[in-house]
Design an enzyme around this catalytic site. Structure first.
Site, PDB file in Angstrom:
ATOM      1  N   ALA A  22       0.976  -1.315   0.187  1.00 49.41           N
ATOM      2  CA  ALA A  22      -0.001  -0.167  -0.127  1.00 49.41           C
ATOM      3  C   ALA A  22       0.907   1.199   0.016  1.00 49.41           C
ATOM      4  O   ALA A  22       2.185   1.082   0.178  1.00 49.41           O
ATOM      5  CB  ALA A  22      -0.899  -0.071   1.337  1.00 49.41           C
TER       6      ALA A  22
ATOM      7  N   GLU B  30      -0.013   2.980   7.002  1.00 51.65           N
ATOM      8  CA  GLU B  30      -0.234   3.835   5.803  1.00 51.65           C
ATOM      9  C   GLU B  30      -0.956   5.097   6.556  1.00 51.65           C
ATOM     10  O   GLU B  30      -0.344   6.228   6.444  1.00 51.65           O
ATOM     11  CB  GLU B  30      -0.977   3.787   4.635  1.00 51.65           C
ATOM     12  CG  GLU B  30      -0.589   2.395   4.123  1.00 51.65           C
ATOM     13  CD  GLU B  30       0.887   2.240   3.585  1.00 51.65           C
ATOM     14  OE1 GLU B  30       1.395   3.410   3.482  1.00 51.65           O
ATOM     15  OE2 GLU B  30       1.480   1.246   3.537  1.00 51.65           O
TER      16      GLU B  30
HETATM   17 ZN   LIG Z   1       5.602   2.308   4.730  1.00 57.24          ZN
END
Ligand SMILES: [Zn+2]
Length: 888
Positions: free
Chosen positions: A285, A321
């Site tokens: 991600a 994230e």
């Molecule tokens: Zn990272």
């Protein structure tokens, strides 16, 4: 960014497969050569005319001289594979520009200018999946580390920060949803069925955090109220058919936002937080400001299609994230050598979050297992590098377990030495002092020193030196005191023959075996080559419990009697120490057995000690099943490989595999009744019972031992579990065990699984992985057949990893003595390199272990590396990994 975790076999061999364009030598880039960019780019405006085959990009840069650098009369804008249409300076077309390789050089005479550049790109032809590319009819981007230069010419480096204003326009039918970083400020209809949206991100950011998504998507939305009372709209964007599997992702996001406020005092800073799931993605991600782009693997989850481990992975990556918004976005990296500044710290933050959500002890063991399976081999091999590297040819090759996982361990040690409260003062100071900047690892260390009141001058060696330290332990008793003698050795690594001692914090306690008394824990710090510590005794027959909770990422070399290890495994009050004692017992036995060092009598003795330790684990009523399931796993073959390949001794994967299987069989036989009563008890636990998770973990472990000791019984039990399963964890666990068995029911259940989930890419990935990881004697032929199956495509990184990265982590198939496994992986590298060099290069490190393996296999592996090296036109990514693996 999160590295896509290579497929693991969560229930049996927790092998994390490592991992993971020019014919001449690509240039080496060095950390010491860093110079600030001579121009500032405070603002950029981007106009996208979107199309799958042709997207036109017009970028307007406001540039001004950087007063801190020597003035230059040109600006160099990086590009990669771009078609340049026009260049304007201050509104006038110019033709005095030139190209330097792929980069654009524009002469500039004054203090400030506006540069306008038009380019055209073909997203559908972008198989590298870097920059702007097409995936399933939608458009999306990946810019870290150097993808933005594949969209437009720009100073594509993390220390150039700009505010972005973006207008995107495209077919309303094809791209009903238009997303970018920041907040949407305007939208409208255009001509010929088009529409447009304008986005503005008020926070200055480097180009690698730019993101754009256009496609036919729907959202699962929810509001989050921040600690200062602001409302944030959170959306998880997916294809319509996936919407029902997004609740867990949304809940994980809200939990992450709350945890970061409470634990690190960090509040979110935009009114909108978008996450988009994409099925073609090189990584796990990406933390683009306000618009995270995710591999579907880390978004979609429901009990029918995702295992308990998948649920954990979704929660962990969403958190990772999100946490980057502060550790990565608000404070970014000055240059890519500082990658661990954002990644090491953010991995630590996501680990601490998951500990708080799911319990510290099990999470800690999982993290250490990953470190040992993925990072230790890296640190001991030709690709070893410090967490802050000194040089690279291709930065994509440094998104490694060293930078990420060891980077997190290094910061965790700072936290252990300062204590949680003072560490928080250090991180508060870091966030205050460097907010809005592109910082360095040194800035972080200094902030922790100042904020937490810690002297880290010698500790900086952890950032400079590669290699896993080994601590040798011995002790003697003097009156009421135990004299603990510790010695540290840091092995030579490529380019670093000599090492300096490093401070190594070790939580330690001294127990007494004969009166079963547990000693009090204290933190000792080994900072010299050799040092002696005086510790109080808890009674006679002292047993030292050291590196409790795994305070330091080191290998502890101690010679404890078997009886002491059995005592620690059964009685230690630190769960990690208990796990460690069991592992040590098994590692010592298996390595000696695989090296042919044991007599038959010693084998019997060794096995019976392990059996007794296991019996205490299986029958301890006080133990939670989640922890019991963890303790039931034998050390992985990858870890045994590392333990065997020490000093002059080479690893013999064939012998390791045979001994480990034999031990599994012996345990399965000798503890059959304990295993079966455990299974029966766990089978009664319902899916949504709070104890269900632990029960599922234990059940599959029981099947693993049954498969080795009584295959017919195991096939029957696994088929029953498969048929009865009301969730993916049970179903996958059963199928995993069946895959390794030579039973007719194996084929039936694989077929049933495939038919049930046809069309669900993530579950079909599992179908590939389970077979590629299997212990079946024909695994190589099976993998070859799977590559010819119509569902296989080399263009989808998840599918490639599901089949081949899993196979590269299958010790039986990959290390087949014929060399067919090595050849298969080398063929994959060569086939993948022209399409997706970043993913191709991740397959090199399993072959790079050749120097540490017995001579027959070593020659076969080296020959495959040489075959790759001889090919003309290799990518920079693969060239660097192969040449380092051969040079060592
Ligand atoms: Zn990272």
């Amino acid at each position: 960014m999160d590295i896509a975790t290579p497929p693991t076999n969560p229930n049996d061999n927790p092998e994390l497969a490592d991992a993971a364009p020019t014919p001449h030598d690509p240039p080496v880039i060095r950390r010491e050569d860093y110079k600030p960019f001579p121009w500032l780019v405070p603002e950029i405006e981007l106009h996208f005319d979107l199309g799958l085959e042709a997207t036109r990009v017009v970028s307007k840069l406001t540039v001004a001289r950087n007063a801190k650098t020597k003035p230059q009369d040109t600006i160099k804008l990086e590009g990669d594979g771009l078609e340049l249409l026009s260049v304007k300076v201050d509104g006038e077309p110019v033709n005095n520009w030139s190209m330097e390789g792929d980069d654009l050089i524009v002469p500039l005479s004054s203090e400030a200018h506006e540069i306008e550049i038009a380019t055209e790109i073909d997203p559908s032809a972008n198989t590298q999946l870097m920059g702007l590319y097409a995936s399933n009819g939608m458009l999306c981007t990946q810019c870290e580390a150097e993808g933005f230069r594949r969209i437009t010419f720009f100073p594509d480096r993390p220390d150039v920060l700009s505010t972005y204003r973006v207008r995107m326009e495209g077919s309303k039918q094809q791209f009903p949803i238009l997303l970018c970083n920041g907040n949407k400020v305007a939208e409208g209809e255009g001509d010929n069925g088009t529409h447009w949206a304008e986005w503005h991100d008020p926070w200055p950011k480097p180009s690698y955090l730019f993101a754009l998504v256009a496609g036919d998507l729907v959202a699962n939305s929810g509001l989050f109220t921040t600690m200062s009372g602001r409302e944030v709209e959170c959306n998880i964007w997916v294809r319509k058919e996936d919407l029902a599997r997004t609740d867990h992702a949304l809940e994980s996001l809200h939990r992450s936002m709350k945890w970061d406020e409470e634990t690190f005092g960090r509040e979110y800073d935009l009114d909108l937080y978008n996450i988009v799931a994409v099925s073609d993605f090189n990584m796990g991600a990406m933390e683009n400001k306000g618009l995270n782009v995710f591999n579907t693997k880390y978004v979609l989850a429901d009990p029918d299609t995702a295992t308990d481990a998948d649920f954990d992975a979704v929660e962990g990556v969403i958190a990772h994230e999100y946490f980057h918004n502060w550790s990565g976005n608000r404070i970014t990296c000055r240059d890519w050598f500082q990658l661990s500044l954002k990644e090491g710290f953010t991995v630590l933050r996501d680990q601490l979050f998951s500990q708080d959500m799911r319990g510290e002890a099990v999470k800690r063991i999982e993290d250490v297992r990953i470190l040992r399976a993925a990072q230790f081999p890296e640190d001991a091999g030709p690709l070893a590098h410090p967490i802050r590297p000194d040089s690279y040819r291709e930065i994509s090759n440094f998104y490694t377990a060293t930078v990420y996982n060891k980077g997190a361990e290094v910061i965790r040690m700072m936290r252990a030495m300062s204590g949680v409260e003072r560490f928080r003062e250090g991180t508060d100071l870091y966030f205050d002092r460097h907010d809005g900047e592109a910082a360095t690892c040194e800035d972080f260390i200094t902030a922790i020193e100042d904020g937490a009141g810690l002297d880290l001058s010698q500790f900086r060696n952890w950032y400079r030196q590669a290699g896993t330290p080994t601590i040798s332990v011995r002790h003697e008793v003097e009156g009421e005191t135990l004299k603990l003698h510790l010695k540290q050795d840091i092995p030579a690594t490529p380019g670093q023959p000599e090492k300096q001692p490093m401070p190594i914090p070790l939580r330690t306690a001294v127990h007494s075996r004969s009166n079963q008394a547990l000693g009090e824990e204290q933190l000792i710090v080994l900072s010299e080559d050799e040092q002696t510590f005086d510790l109080p005794l808890a009674g006679p027959d002292p047993v030292v419990s050291i590196n409790r909770g795994y305070t330091a990422p080191v290998i502890v070399n101690r010679t404890l009697d078997r009886a002491d290890l059995v005592f620690l495994a059964a009685r230690d009050d630190d769960s990690f120490a208990r796990y460690e004692a069991l592992q040590e017992l098994a590692v010592a036995y298996l390595v000696e057995a695989a090296s042919g060092e044991l007599t038959e009598g010693e084998r019997v003795e060794g096995r019976s000690a392990i059996t007794e330790a296991f019996r205490s684990i299986l029958t301890d009523d006080a133990l939670d099943d989640t922890m019991r399931g963890e303790l039931m796993m034998l050390p992985s073959e990858t870890y045994l490989f590392e333990a065997m390949a020490t000093g002059e001794r080479k690893a013999d994967p064939g012998a390791i595999h045979a001994e480990r299987e034999a031990l599994k069989a012996a345990l399965g036989r000798d503890l059959a009744s304990e295993f079966h009563s455990l299974y029966d008890r766990c089978e009664e636990v319902a899916f949504d019972d709070p104890a269900g998770r632990g029960a599922r973990k234990v059940k599959t472990q029981v099947l693993v031992y049954a498969a080795a000791s009584d295959p017919a019984k195991a096939a029957e039990l696994a088929a029953h579990q498969f048929d009865k399963a009301d969730n993916m964890t049970d179903r996958q666990g059963a199928l995993m065990v069946l895959c390794g068995l030579d039973a007719p029911v194996r084929t039936d259940k694989l077929k049933a699984f495939y038919e049930r989930y046809t069309g669900n890419a993530l579950v079909i990935d599992k179908w590939y992985t389970l077979q590629a990881l299997s212990l079946h004697p024909d695994v190589i032929a099976q993998v070859e057949a799977l590559a010819d199956h119509p569902d296989f495509t080399i263009k989808n990184p998840n599918r490639v990893r599901a089949l081949y990265m899993a196979f590269a982590g299958n010790p039986l198939g990959f290390h087949d003595a014929s060399g067919r496994g090595y050849k298969m992986i080398a063929d994959v590298i060569l086939a993948l390199d022209p399409l997706n060099p970043q993913t191709a290069a991740r397959f090199v490190s399993p072959l790079g272990k050749w120097r540490r393996i017995e001579p027959g296999r070593a020659a076969l592996m080296k020959a495959e590396l040489e075959r790759i090296a001889a090919v003309d036109g290799l990518s920079r990514d693969t060239f660097e990994q192969v040449s380092r693996s051969l040079d060592g």
